[in-house]
Structure formats: structure tokens, C-alpha cells
Design a protein around this motif. Structure first.
Motif, PDB file in Angstrom:
ATOM      1  N   LYS A 126       1.327   2.128 -12.946  1.00  0.00           N
ATOM      2  CA  LYS A 126       1.798   3.357 -12.753  1.00  0.00           C
ATOM      3  C   LYS A 126       3.516   3.756 -12.494  1.00  0.00           C
ATOM      4  CE  LYS A 126      -2.832   5.577 -13.465  1.00  0.00           C
ATOM      5  NZ  LYS A 126      -3.865   6.447 -12.460  1.00  0.00           N
TER       6      LYS A 126
ATOM      7  N   THR B 276       4.254  -3.612 -10.038  1.00  0.00           N
ATOM      8  CA  THR B 276       3.567  -3.563  -9.024  1.00  0.00           C
ATOM      9  C   THR B 276       1.826  -3.554  -9.598  1.00  0.00           C
ATOM     10  OG1 THR B 276       3.914  -1.470  -8.856  1.00  0.00           O
ATOM     11  CG2 THR B 276       5.144  -2.802  -7.647  1.00  0.00           C
ATOM     12  N   SER B 277       1.255  -3.830  -8.484  1.00  0.00           N
ATOM     13  CA  SER B 277      -0.176  -4.101  -8.219  1.00  0.00           C
ATOM     14  C   SER B 277      -0.855  -2.266  -9.343  1.00  0.00           C
ATOM     15  CB  SER B 277      -0.651  -4.437  -7.090  1.00  0.00           C
ATOM     16  OG  SER B 277      -0.642  -3.408  -5.751  1.00  0.00           O
ATOM     17  N   ASP B 278       0.128  -1.453  -9.033  1.00  0.00           N
ATOM     18  CA  ASP B 278       0.257  -0.118  -9.788  1.00  0.00           C
ATOM     19  C   ASP B 278       0.637  -0.125 -10.718  1.00  0.00           C
ATOM     20  OD1 ASP B 278      -1.025   2.309 -10.982  1.00  0.00           O
ATOM     21  OD2 ASP B 278      -0.967   2.906  -8.846  1.00  0.00           O
TER      22      ASP B 278
ATOM     23  N   GLN C  66       3.022   4.399  -1.195  1.00  0.00           N
ATOM     24  CA  GLN C  66       3.115   4.384  -2.879  1.00  0.00           C
ATOM     25  C   GLN C  66       4.946   5.067  -2.396  1.00  0.00           C
ATOM     26  OE1 GLN C  66       1.406   8.681  -3.445  1.00  0.00           O
ATOM     27  NE2 GLN C  66      -0.896   7.190  -3.579  1.00  0.00           N
TER      28      GLN C  66
ATOM     29  N   THR D 177       0.800  -1.284   0.171  1.00  0.00           N
ATOM     30  CA  THR D 177       0.198  -0.079  -0.152  1.00  0.00           C
ATOM     31  C   THR D 177       0.516   1.423  -0.381  1.00  0.00           C
ATOM     32  OG1 THR D 177       0.116   0.066   2.285  1.00  0.00           O
ATOM     33  CG2 THR D 177      -1.617  -1.341   0.960  1.00  0.00           C
TER      34      THR D 177
ATOM     35  N   ALA E 138       6.397   1.668  -3.588  1.00  0.00           N
ATOM     36  CA  ALA E 138       6.022   0.544  -4.956  1.00  0.00           C
ATOM     37  C   ALA E 138       6.982   1.821  -5.796  1.00  0.00           C
ATOM     38  CB  ALA E 138       4.701   1.587  -5.156  1.00  0.00           C
ATOM     39  N   ARG E 139       6.927   2.631  -5.374  1.00  0.00           N
ATOM     40  CA  ARG E 139       7.602   3.449  -6.937  1.00  0.00           C
ATOM     41  C   ARG E 139       9.348   3.071  -6.701  1.00  0.00           C
ATOM     42  NH1 ARG E 139      11.837   7.294  -5.767  1.00  0.00           N
ATOM     43  NH2 ARG E 139      11.033   7.072  -3.958  1.00  0.00           N
TER      44      ARG E 139
END
Length: 358
Positions: A317, A313-315, A300, A298, A303-304
Motif C-alpha cells: 500500500k 515493501t511487503s505491504d 510502519q 514491521t 516502511a513508508r
């Protein structure tokens, strides 16, 4: 007197503020970083050891320390008693841990397709024979059916081959199937093709494909138990030792994104058709292991950072933006992806192949 009291009060307030700044640590109520221990697949070691990742966990009061092992080793032979989480590189390995320990909660914060690292002369040779082709973008595809037809042929038997006329078989180098997830994912993909483009799901299908699958591994000779080994050989020793090596896409992209010179101009990344997604699955075992899984899924910033190490990753972008900015020949979406066999089926095939090493 009043001035002395005012000065004294100001000093006390300044000290209190300083103490609050030093001891405050975000989500950690005690004001102290809590050490969380995990065992991970080796391809994630650089991510966890990065100072930015360490700092991101630190904001939540966690000091995450990890050891590395092959994913199948994590699931079968590593003593997990001293760890708060296990983070193998595949869902089948995670399923084994879940089953053995009665755990229901897992996190899959990022994933990576399996890929084959090679060199331009090898890719050109295989292109002439229709085994390698261009994908919809600038990336290259390795046709597994064509590869299986060619596997076992010596390189120096390929007509017109002057770029790599060596006396060894056309084979993808993998890790040891007894220890490592990447070898298991390779088996999942090639067994699908050998089984008439269908997931192996019966005893009859297992028996039919096992002889050819076993040969793909045994003919390699010595194999290492973690993908870092053959990938480092690829980077250091070059085409002579490892003309084709099964890796995670993230390993290759990580080095490209570092721009440290380890990925040279003659190096290529091939996407098998079909390929298999390696789903990095975290199993919380105790203590703050669950919090690590939640943060990776979760947060960010994490994730970046994961995208900067080549992980999807799940997102999507962060990953898509990064590869677009760097103009890397990477597919935004992978279509030709198959699921691995069930955990039980894959384990039986791996065990059967492993017994042949003895």
C-alpha cells in the motif's frame, strides 16, 4: 518554612521530569542510543542517511551507522567482523553469508525489480525494432529475447538510425559481475532467456549459455563495482556514455520522488521481460543487528520512508499510494518475473565470467 519546602520539592520534581524527558529513549532501557553498524548495498545509502530514517531508529534507542559495498563484495571479501548486520541487495548474496556463518534468521523488508534506464530517442529506436513495447499501463517493456538478438550490432548499423548513430555495440551497461549484485541479477535474467526460457540448473546448460553471457559483459569494457557508478554516469553524462544501463527500479524512482531535477523529461525506465526481483535481505550478525531487521520489516514509519526512496515493501500500500499520487508510470504488480539460478549455479557462472577479465 513550609513554603520553602514546597518550592524546593517543586524544583526537584521539575528537574526529575526534565531529566526523564532528556534521557528517555523509547525501547532502549539504558536511556542511551546504542550504535549498530551495518554494511549495505550502495543503493540503500541514501535511505539510511536520511534524517527521518535516523530519527525513526532513534525512537527505538538505535543509532544505525552504515558502510557501502557491492553486494557480492559483502558476501565474499568484506570483513564482517566489525558489523552487526549485513544488508546485501539479493538473496543469493545473503545465502552465502548465512552459509559461511551458520546463520538461519534473515529479514527481507523490501525489494526492487531490476530495470533499464535509457532515453526517449533510444527507446524509440528499439520500439521500431520491436524490442521495446508498451506494458499494460503507461510503462515500457524491454523484451530481453529481442535485445539478445540485437546485442553486438553497432548502433550506426541500425537502418534509419539518425538519433544515435554511434560506433559502438547495442549493449546494456552493467556493473562488474565479480563484485556487484545488479550484474548478477542481469545475468540471471538474460541466462534464463538464452537457456530457452528456463532457469539454468545443469552443467550442460551453464556451458551452453556462458560464451554468449561472457560476451555481454566483456564487450562493455571497464565496469564499476556498484550500481551508483553507472547510474550517476547516466544522470550526468547522458545518452552519449550510457544509452542503456541496468539499475534497480528504486534508484530511478528515488530521484523522481525527490523532484530534484536529476530525472529529465527525455529519460525513460524500461522493465525487462522477464525481470528479476532484487530482494534486499538483511542478515543479523550480532548484537542489535536483529533488531534493525525486525524494525525494517514491521515498523510502519520505516516502511513508508522506504517507499519514498522507491523501494517496494511487503505491504504494497505505501508504495502503490505514493506512485499513484505522483502519477508515475510504474507497474503496480510485476507478472513476468523469474527466479535466479541457485546460489551455487549463479556463483559458478559469475566466477567463470570473472576469470575472463584476467
Amino acid at each position: 518554612m513550609k513554603r520553602q519546602v514546597s518550592i524546593g520539592l517543586a524544583v526537584v520534581l521539575l528537574v526529575a521530569v526534565a531529566v526523564a524527558i532528556v534521557t528517555g529513549s523509547g525501547d532502549d532501557d539504558a536511556g542511551q542510543a546504542t550504535t549498530v553498524r551495518g554494511v549495505i548495498g550502495s543503493e540503500k545509502a541514501a535511505f539510511f542517511n536520511d534524517q527521518r530514517v535516523i530519527a525513526a531508529f532513534g525512537k527505538h534507542g538505535l543509532q544505525v551507522r552504515v558502510d557501502s559495498a557491492g553486494s557480492r563484495q559483502i558476501a565474499t571479501s568484506v570483513d564482517l567482523g566489525g558489523y552487526d548486520f549485513a544488508f546485501p541487495s539479493s538473496s543469493p548474496a545473503a545465502q552465502r553469508i548465512q552459509r559461511d556463518r551458520g546463520i538461519t534468521t534473515v529479514y527481507t523488508p523490501f525489494f526492487s525489480p531490476m530495470a533499464v534506464a535509457t532515453f526517449a530517442p533510444i527507446a524509440d529506436l528499439l520500439t521500431v525494432r520491436g524490442v521495446v513495447r508498451k506494458g499494460p499501463g503507461d510503462y515500457q517493456v524491454l523484451d530481453l529475447a529481442g535485445y539478445l538478438d540485437l546485442a553486438g550490432t553497432r548502433w550506426d548499423q541500425l537502418v534509419g538510425n539518425t538519433a544515435y548513430p554511434v560506433r559502438k555495440n547495442v549493449l546494456v551497461t552493467t556493473t562488474d559481475p565479480r563484485d556487484s549484485n545488479s550484474a548478477a541479477m542481469y545475468l540471471a535474467a538474460v541466462s534464463f532467456v538464452a537457456n530457452g526460457n528456463a532457469v539454468v540448473n545443469t552443467a550442460a546448460a551453464e556451458a551452453a549459455v556462458l560464451p554468449a553471457m561472457t560476451k555481454l559483459f566483456l564487450d562493455q569494457g571497464y565496469t564499476q563495482n556498484s550500481t551508483e557508478g553507472p547510474f550517476e554516469d547516466y544522470l550526468a553524462a547522458g545518452m552519449g556514455k550510457t544509452p542503456l544501463v541496468m539499475i534497480y527500479e528504486s534508484q530511478f524512482l528515488d530521484r523522481q520522488l525527490r523532484a530534484d531535477g536529476s530525472i529529465r523529461q527525455d529519460m525513460r525506465l524500461l522493465y525487462p521481460a522477464p525481470t528479476v526481483l532484487s530482494k534486499h535481505t538483511l542478515v543479523p550478525l550480532k548484537g542489535r543487528g536483529d533488531q534493525v531487521g525486525k524494525l525494517l520489516s514491521t515498523d510502519q514509519e520505516l516502511a513508508r520512508l522506504a517507499a519514498e526512496f522507491g523501494f517496494r515493501t511487503s505491504d504494497p500500500k505505501p508504495f502503490q499510494q505514493l506512485v499513484a499520487d505522483r502519477k508515475l508510470p510504474v507497474p503496480a504488480d510485476l507478472v513476468d518475473v523469474v527466479e535466479p539460478p541457485s546460489y551455487e549455479t549463479l556463483e559458478r557462472m559469475l566466477d567463470a565470467i570473472g576469470k575472463q577479465y584476467r
